[in-house]
Design an enzyme around this catalytic site. Structure first.
Site, PDB file in Angstrom:
ATOM      1  N   ARG A   1       5.079  -0.171   2.939  1.00  0.00           N
ATOM      2  CA  ARG A   1       5.361  -0.437   4.335  1.00  0.00           C
ATOM      3  C   ARG A   1       6.652  -0.898   4.664  1.00  0.00           C
ATOM      4  NH1 ARG A   1       0.109  -4.342   4.641  1.00  0.00           N
ATOM      5  NH2 ARG A   1      -0.467  -3.136   3.153  1.00  0.00           N
ATOM      6  N   LYS A  39       1.143  -6.591 -10.438  1.00  0.00           N
ATOM      7  CA  LYS A  39      -0.122  -6.047 -10.604  1.00  0.00           C
ATOM      8  C   LYS A  39      -0.774  -6.456 -11.899  1.00  0.00           C
ATOM      9  CE  LYS A  39       0.548  -1.943  -7.793  1.00  0.00           C
ATOM     10  NZ  LYS A  39      -0.274  -2.397  -6.620  1.00  0.00           N
TER      11      LYS A  39
HETATM   12  N1  BES Z   1       1.024   1.343  -4.046  1.00  0.00           N
HETATM   13  C1  BES Z   1      -0.038   0.326  -3.933  1.00  0.00           C
HETATM   14  C2  BES Z   1      -1.393   1.095  -3.369  1.00  0.00           C
HETATM   15  C3  BES Z   1      -2.157   1.854  -4.211  1.00  0.00           C
HETATM   16  C4  BES Z   1      -3.132   0.957  -4.790  1.00  0.00           C
HETATM   17  C5  BES Z   1      -2.218   3.027  -4.429  1.00  0.00           C
HETATM   18  C6  BES Z   1      -4.022   1.641  -5.856  1.00  0.00           C
HETATM   19  C7  BES Z   1      -2.694   3.701  -5.457  1.00  0.00           C
HETATM   20  C8  BES Z   1      -3.849   3.309  -5.933  1.00  0.00           C
HETATM   21  C9  BES Z   1       0.534  -0.536  -2.613  1.00  0.00           C
HETATM   22  O1  BES Z   1       1.836  -0.720  -2.615  1.00  0.00           O
HETATM   23  C10 BES Z   1      -0.087  -1.757  -2.777  1.00  0.00           C
HETATM   24  O2  BES Z   1       0.146  -2.532  -3.617  1.00  0.00           O
HETATM   25  N2  BES Z   1      -0.939  -2.058  -1.908  1.00  0.00           N
HETATM   26  C11 BES Z   1      -1.699  -3.345  -1.864  1.00  0.00           C
HETATM   27  C12 BES Z   1      -1.552  -4.079  -0.543  1.00  0.00           C
HETATM   28  C13 BES Z   1      -1.962  -5.465  -0.388  1.00  0.00           C
HETATM   29  C14 BES Z   1      -1.016  -6.358  -1.172  1.00  0.00           C
HETATM   30  C15 BES Z   1      -2.088  -5.767   1.069  1.00  0.00           C
HETATM   31  C16 BES Z   1      -3.133  -3.262  -2.261  1.00  0.00           C
HETATM   32  O3  BES Z   1      -3.476  -2.162  -1.707  1.00  0.00           O
HETATM   33  O4  BES Z   1      -3.642  -3.847  -2.907  1.00  0.00           O
HETATM   34 MG    MG Z   2       2.601  -2.453  -4.089  1.00  0.00          MG
END
Ligand code: BES
Ligand code: MG
Ligand code: ZN
Length: 490
Positions: free
Chosen positions: A345, A269
């Protein structure tokens, strides 16, 4: 904090702070209700001078220095025909949150005859308590000035036999969820989460099973374990069971995403992705454990309820999953991990398979699953998907009763295309567009199709910076109230 009621004549009432709600109608007459506490003639003069008629959302504050009653807060409820318990709940919460560091007891008198049900009054109590939540665990000074320990309802009349027991249990569940979500990732580890679950089991007599890494391996949980591989901390798979003593009419599984930290893995991230907030990536499991605590105390009849969390961290080391790896989930399906940040997921794939094998009538999963749902619905509304209309309607009703906002999203089958892989049965990540929908479609691959299922994406709602209504800034505990209400409505 406790709830109490006072039903006697107000001239024997003992209290220092009163919140008094009035509608836009014959003020003089309404003030009569408190004429044994205060000189209502001079009060009416003062109110008139401030040109206050009882308009919705307006608040008048009176401080008295020479009387038993020290503070009177008059809140406007608007016109009788437009009176709305959600508005009342939010203005009560806003007022009480601000004064909870000054008063030990706050008393509330509203035109109860205009309130339609006991449930609404209980929700006022719930809002009052939850709005004053404070968390000082990680502060060495521990000076949070929380004084308030009693919310008193005056002259409830026809609702005089109201019991606030369930309200207390629900608040305790929400407060547990808030504590879990707000705890930093070096404190709330997968192990600590399993210990918290054991505590719930012990306190409320639930069965508990905690599977370690080897046991998960034996079950073939290759998707969950792929996520956990890059962390020095052992994953913990948590399974609590609450079984009624009465004959079981329905079996339910509640599944929560339990990432105690999500760095993104090798798809790290970066930029504005708020890596430092990713302690709250276990918000789904916090809601499930909060519901377990509340329901463990409430003990609903005729139900067998399973609470399931595949807890782990998404980190990076030499054995972390590579972007591009192909892994196998416990239902035998293979997955190409084209993005290690779509890890929730993967953990849910094995948690849902495990839940499905218990043969429940319905499964609800909650997860901070996608940034896309935050873009779509913001921070006040959670998105949900369901394969069953009755379950969807029941959830909508439960969330409306609980005062948590849900919006139904489509299980758009044509978007399944986006999860096609050239090498495996599917990829874990589809295109950016409709990202929260493909996430839901991915989850649908991991339970038996006869099971009623709903998925709630709480990425936007599990945390707030707004300090508004029943939610002080920080963890909201979103989901606990809807889950408990859904079960109570059965
Ligand atoms: N934990 C995150 C989702 C999230 C994002 C929660 C912002 C709270 C605030 C999840 O694991 C994630 O990183 N999702 C990605 C998915 C993508 C790589 C398809 C996302 O939403 O960017
Ligand atoms: Mg994630
Ligand atoms: Zn995540």
């Amino acid at each position: 904090m406790q709830f109490s009621t006072f039903q006697q004549d107000l001239n024997t009432w003992q209290g220092t702070t009163l919140i008094f709600g009035i509608v836009e109608e014959d003020l003089k007459n309404q003030l009569e209700k408190i004429n044994s506490i205060i000189d209502t003639n001079s009060l009416l003069d003062k109110i008139n001078k401030k040109r206050f008629k009882g308009e919705k959302g307006k608040v008048l504050n009176f401080d008295f220095f020479d009387k038993k009653l020290q503070t009177l807060k008059i809140i406007g409820l608007g016109e009788t025909k437009n009176i709305n318990s959600n508005d009342i709940k939010n203005s009560l919460a806003d007022i009480i949150r601000k004064s909870s560091d000054k008063d030990e007891k706050i008393s509330i008198l509203l035109p109860w005859e205009l309130i339609n049900s006991q449930e609404e009054i209980k929700s006022f109590g719930e809002a009052a308590r939850l709005s004053t939540y404070k968390d000082n665990r990680f502060n060495s000074k521990r000076d949070d000035k929380q004084m308030l320990n009693e919310i008193e309802f005056l002259n409830l009349n026809k609702y005089e036999n109201l019991s606030f027991k369930d309200t207390e249990y629900i608040c305790e569940g929400v407060e547990l969820a808030r504590r879990l979500v707000a705890a930093p990732p070096n404190s709330l580890t997968p192990l600590e989460m399993s210990l918290q679950a054991s505590q719930i089991a012990k306190d409320h007599d639930l069965e508990i099973k905690i599977l370690d890494k080897d046991e998960c391996e034996d079950l073939g949980m290759g998707a969950y374990l792929a996520v956990a591989k890059g962390s020095d901390l052992e994953p913990k798979f948590i399974h609590l069971t609450l079984k009624s003593k009465s004959p079981i009419k329905e079996k339910i599984a509640l599944v929560g995403k339990g990432l105690t930290f999500d760095s993104g893995g090798y798809n790290l991230k970066v930029g504005a992705s708020q890596i430092e907030m990713m302690k709250y990536d276990m918000g789904g499991s916090a809601a499930v454990l909060g519901a377990a605590k509340a329901l463990g105390a409430i003990k609903p009849d005729g139900l067998e309820i399973h609470f399931i969390v595949a807890a782990c961290e998404n980190m990076i080391n030499g054995s972390a999953v590579h972007p591009g790896d192909v892994i196998k989930a416990s239902n035998g399906k293979t997955i190409e991990i084209n993005n290690t940040d779509a890890e929730g997921r993967l953990t849910l794939a094995d948690a849902l398979t495990y839940a499905s094998n218990l043969k429940p009538d319905s499964i609800i999963d909650l997860a901070t699953l996608t940034g896309a749902i935050v873009v779509a619905l913001g921070n006040d509304v959670a998105g949900f998907w369901s394969n069953d209309n009755d379950l969807a309607n029941d959830l909508k009703n439960a969330s409306a009763d609980a005062g948590e906002e849900l919006w139904q999203m489509p299980l758009q089958k044509s978007y399944k295309e986006g999860l096609k892989s050239h090498i495996a049965d599917m990829k874990n990540t589809g295109p950016r567009a409709g990202g929260s929908i493909t996430a839901a479609l991915f989850l649908e691959e991991f339970f038996h199709e006869d099971i009623k299922w709903a998925h709630i994406d709480i990425a936007g709602t599990c945390w707030t910076d707004k300090n508004k209504g029943i939610n002080p800034s920080g963890a909201t505990g979103f989901g606990v109230k809807t889950l408990v209400q859904w079960i109570k409505n059965k």
